[in-house]
Design a protein around this motif. Structure first.
Motif, mmCIF file in Angstrom:
data_model
loop_
_atom_site.group_PDB
_atom_site.id
_atom_site.type_symbol
_atom_site.label_atom_id
_atom_site.label_comp_id
_atom_site.label_asym_id
_atom_site.label_seq_id
_atom_site.Cartn_x
_atom_site.Cartn_y
_atom_site.Cartn_z
ATOM 1 N N LEU A 1 -56.929 20.278 -75.448
ATOM 2 C CA LEU A 1 -56.131 21.139 -76.318
ATOM 3 C C LEU A 1 -54.924 20.401 -76.897
ATOM 4 O O LEU A 1 -54.684 20.431 -78.098
ATOM 5 C CB LEU A 1 -55.676 22.382 -75.534
ATOM 6 C CG LEU A 1 -55.002 23.468 -76.355
ATOM 7 C CD1 LEU A 1 -55.924 23.974 -77.452
ATOM 8 C CD2 LEU A 1 -54.570 24.628 -75.458
ATOM 9 N N ALA A 2 -54.143 19.767 -76.027
ATOM 10 C CA ALA A 2 -52.912 19.128 -76.489
ATOM 11 C C ALA A 2 -52.591 17.946 -75.581
ATOM 12 O O ALA A 2 -53.077 17.869 -74.445
ATOM 13 C CB ALA A 2 -51.762 20.128 -76.464
ATOM 14 N N SER B 1 -58.043 15.559 -78.289
ATOM 15 C CA SER B 1 -57.424 16.881 -78.165
ATOM 16 C C SER B 1 -57.075 17.391 -79.558
ATOM 17 O O SER B 1 -57.073 16.624 -80.521
ATOM 18 C CB SER B 1 -56.163 16.830 -77.288
ATOM 19 O OG SER B 1 -55.175 16.064 -77.905
ATOM 20 N N CYS C 1 -54.273 18.422 -80.632
ATOM 21 C CA CYS C 1 -52.932 18.028 -81.081
ATOM 22 C C CYS C 1 -52.454 16.875 -80.217
ATOM 23 O O CYS C 1 -52.675 16.884 -79.000
ATOM 24 C CB CYS C 1 -51.990 19.229 -80.930
ATOM 25 S SG CYS C 1 -50.249 18.830 -81.165
ATOM 26 N N ALA D 1 -52.916 19.494 -70.371
ATOM 27 C CA ALA D 1 -52.398 18.459 -71.276
ATOM 28 C C ALA D 1 -51.851 17.236 -70.551
ATOM 29 O O ALA D 1 -50.983 17.344 -69.675
ATOM 30 C CB ALA D 1 -51.310 19.061 -72.162
ATOM 31 N N HIS E 1 -53.515 25.062 -84.730
ATOM 32 C CA HIS E 1 -53.522 24.974 -83.269
ATOM 33 C C HIS E 1 -54.928 25.302 -82.798
ATOM 34 O O HIS E 1 -55.495 26.325 -83.183
ATOM 35 C CB HIS E 1 -52.534 25.997 -82.686
ATOM 36 C CG HIS E 1 -52.687 26.182 -81.207
ATOM 37 N ND1 HIS E 1 -52.047 25.404 -80.279
ATOM 38 C CD2 HIS E 1 -53.454 27.048 -80.504
ATOM 39 C CE1 HIS E 1 -52.396 25.790 -79.058
ATOM 40 N NE2 HIS E 1 -53.247 26.789 -79.170
ATOM 41 N N THR F 1 -50.672 24.652 -73.726
ATOM 42 C CA THR F 1 -50.402 23.281 -74.156
ATOM 43 C C THR F 1 -49.358 22.597 -73.268
ATOM 44 O O THR F 1 -48.984 21.452 -73.517
ATOM 45 C CB THR F 1 -49.882 23.247 -75.614
ATOM 46 O OG1 THR F 1 -48.633 23.943 -75.671
ATOM 47 C CG2 THR F 1 -50.854 23.884 -76.578
ATOM 48 N N GLY G 1 -58.384 23.630 -79.955
ATOM 49 C CA GLY G 1 -58.803 22.525 -79.121
ATOM 50 C C GLY G 1 -60.166 21.951 -79.441
ATOM 51 O O GLY G 1 -60.851 22.376 -80.377
ATOM 52 N N SER H 1 -61.793 23.217 -74.348
ATOM 53 C CA SER H 1 -60.649 24.022 -74.812
ATOM 54 C C SER H 1 -61.043 24.891 -75.992
ATOM 55 O O SER H 1 -60.217 25.650 -76.495
ATOM 56 C CB SER H 1 -59.470 23.121 -75.186
ATOM 57 O OG SER H 1 -58.922 22.534 -74.018
ATOM 58 N N HIS I 1 -43.259 17.147 -77.082
ATOM 59 C CA HIS I 1 -44.404 17.866 -76.507
ATOM 60 C C HIS I 1 -44.048 19.352 -76.500
ATOM 61 O O HIS I 1 -43.113 19.738 -75.839
ATOM 62 C CB HIS I 1 -44.664 17.372 -75.068
ATOM 63 C CG HIS I 1 -45.960 17.847 -74.489
ATOM 64 N ND1 HIS I 1 -46.916 16.999 -73.954
ATOM 65 C CD2 HIS I 1 -46.485 19.091 -74.341
ATOM 66 C CE1 HIS I 1 -47.951 17.695 -73.524
ATOM 67 N NE2 HIS I 1 -47.709 18.975 -73.728
ATOM 68 N N GLY J 1 -56.278 24.565 -71.059
ATOM 69 C CA GLY J 1 -55.803 23.213 -71.333
ATOM 70 C C GLY J 1 -55.315 22.539 -70.063
ATOM 71 O O GLY J 1 -55.122 23.193 -69.019
#
Ligand code: NAD
Length: 490
Positions: A407-408, A428, A430, A251, A445, A281, A447, A451, A436, A249
């Motif tokens: 991913l996040a 992403s 999430c 993020a 959870h 993340t 990606g 991801s 965060h 990831g």
């Protein structure tokens, strides 16, 4: 004896061993034996042998085992926290307040979820047939996990698979195997039948590859780097194994011009430094509106300098070491190169004195980072946050998505429309709004983009670990069915 195969701790016959090092002081915690292809084969055979009965156990029976497992983990929480803290270099506070309770809550969640596998209602979707859905376990799952959250990763891999009736062979990262073997042992003590959950401890290239290519493994579930994830995909092709990938990831942490600056600064510090930044993340790329930019940089730098590095067993320690000296070298290399093209505002150093034997690295803030730069593009996986100024919302969202990863992400704003736009447009698995990092057992959870694909945690993870079977029953009893005439008229 660090292999856990068919309900027992066993020693590998390879004769190869490895020291598990406490990265906070460089001391050897224990010497472990390393598995080779024979141990992998024994574990897969044990899993295959256990699969039939376990997949036929009722959801209630599987749930009862997981409920007892929850209780036994709770009773031994401190033992798990201490071992996890030592092998992975986590501050004990993090292990006690995040890793271990998170794992216990996950087990508890799947104890309930095991009884809630769902599907479409059985019904007559054709006038002449009743259709129903069976949701079935897949078989032996080969799981491979990384070193950053060894206990939680073992739990995320094992729980949905086992709750749904599969058998698992897990290979934890070779540098942090200790809590995974203990996790399997406690599961067995709680009543999980021998062979349902096996742990093989060994290197990626030997034990990992043997697991990836084993013909009796039906599915590969991998969490780790995108580069090894590609190898998993290659290996899966051989026998068309199902694959679930949780990969790297990078993020974005997007601060719009109406954000609560104080909240964003505190959020950025916590989200970038959790687990010494070794979190897939973690906030890594702050993308901040120019009107708040200098204040944001100054605020984060000030808090970074107050973060307490210290011995992992000290509850007052905020941040521990990186996982190994080798990994610290890689992280330090990124920061060293960045000095030539961006502004290292604070950090980028290795403490001297009492902490010098450990793999410590100070929280590092790199400002004036542009999208083409290495630190904006590559996963560093350390306590390093970059900051990039932007002039418009469009530019912020474009840069948030300017990465191969997905991913996040988070958006920081007090405007509901911007919050909704950010959640929709950032690609992403999430998106947090004004926070965060937090995760919960009930929510998935996983990606998109490089991801990976598939979900851990939540009932969505059952989609990975079950196969849907359509069962269609004729309800007319007719020997010559109306539709036969489409094929022959005799
Ligand atoms: P890694 O990919 O180097 O190793 C992960 C696992 O793969 C280890 O168990 C390792 O032994 C094994 N492995 C390595 N080479 C292999 C091979 N050729 N065949 C089979 N197995 C092999 O990753 P890491 O350094 O342990 O962990 C850090 C990475 O994990 C980061 O990229 C991070 O983003 C990612 N990660 C992702 C998530 C997520 O949920 N998406 C969670 C945690 C970590």
């Amino acid at each position: 004896m660090h292999q856990f195969i068919n309900g027992r701790r066993t020693r590998s016959a390879t004769g190869r061993s490895r020291q598990v090092i406490d990265p906070s002081n460089g001391e050897c915690i224990v010497e472990i034996d390393e598995a080779g292809p024979d141990e992998v084969d024994a574990a897969v055979r044990a899993a295959r042998g256990a699969f039939g009965d376990w997949s036929r156990a009722t959801p209630g029976e599987r749930s009862a085992v997981l409920r007892r497992f929850t209780q036994q983990l709770s009773d031994r929480a401190e033992e798990f926290a201490s071992l996890e803290s030592r092998q992975a270099g986590k501050p004990i506070r993090l292990a006690r307040e995040f890793d271990v309770p998170g794992t216990i809550d996950n087990v508890d969640f799947f104890a309930g979820a095991a009884r809630n596998l769902d599907g479409k209602a059985a019904a007559e979707y054709s006038p002449n047939h009743t259709s129903m859905i069976r949701r079935e376990a897949i078989g032996v799952i080969g799981s491979i996990a990384p070193w950053n959250y060894p206990l939680q990763m073992a739990a995320w891999k094992m729980l949905p698979a086992v709750a749904a009736g599969n058998a698992v062979v897990l290979k934890p990262a070779e540098i942090t195997p200790l809590t995974s073997t203990l996790f399997a042992e406690v599961a067995h003590e709680a009543g999980l039948p021998a062979g349902v959950f096996n742990v093989i401890v060994g290197s990626g290239v030997v034990a990992g590859e043997a697991l990836l290519h084993h013909p009796e493994v039906s599915m590969l579930s991998f969490t780790g780097s995108t580069s090894v994830g590609r190898r998993v995909l290659d290996a899966a092709a051989g026998t068309a194994k199902r694959v679930h990938l949780e990969l790297g990831g990078k993020a974005p942490f997007v601060v719009f011009d109406d954000a609560d600056l104080e909240a964003a600064i505190h959020g950025a510090v916590a989200a970038s430094l959790i687990n010494s930044g070794q979190d897939c993340t973690a906030a890594t790329r702050a993308i901040v509106h120019r009107s708040l930019y200098e204040q944001f940089v100054a605020g984060v730098a000030e808090l970074y300098e107050r973060v307490r590095l210290g011995p992992t067993e000290d509850p007052a320690t905020d941040m521990g070491p990186l996982v190994s000296m080798k990994h610290r070298e890689a992280v330090a290399g990124f920061v060293q190169r960045a000095r030539a093209y961006a502004r290292v505002v604070t950090g980028g150093t290795m403490p001297v004195g009492a902490l010098s034997a450990g793999a410590y690295f100070t929280p590092t803030l790199i400002a004036d980072v542009e999208p083409g730069m290495e630190v904006f593009r590559e996963e560093i996986f350390g306590p390093v946050l970059t900051v990039t100024p932007v002039d418009t919302d469009d530019e912020a969202l474009r840069l948030a998505n300017d990465t191969v990863y997905g991913l996040a992400a988070s958006v920081w704003t007090t405007d509901v429309f911007r919050a909704l736009r950010g959640s929709r447009e950032i690609q992403s698995g999430c998106v947090w709004v004004n926070d965060h990092i937090p995760i919960i057992s009930e929510m998935p959870h996983g990606g998109v983009k490089q991801s990976g694909f598939g979900k851990d945690m939540s009932t969505y993870s059952f989609e990975e670990y079950t196969a849907i079977k359509h069962v269609m029953l004729d309800i007319t009893g007719e020997r010559q069915k109306a539709w036969h005439r489409t094929v022959f008229t005799l």
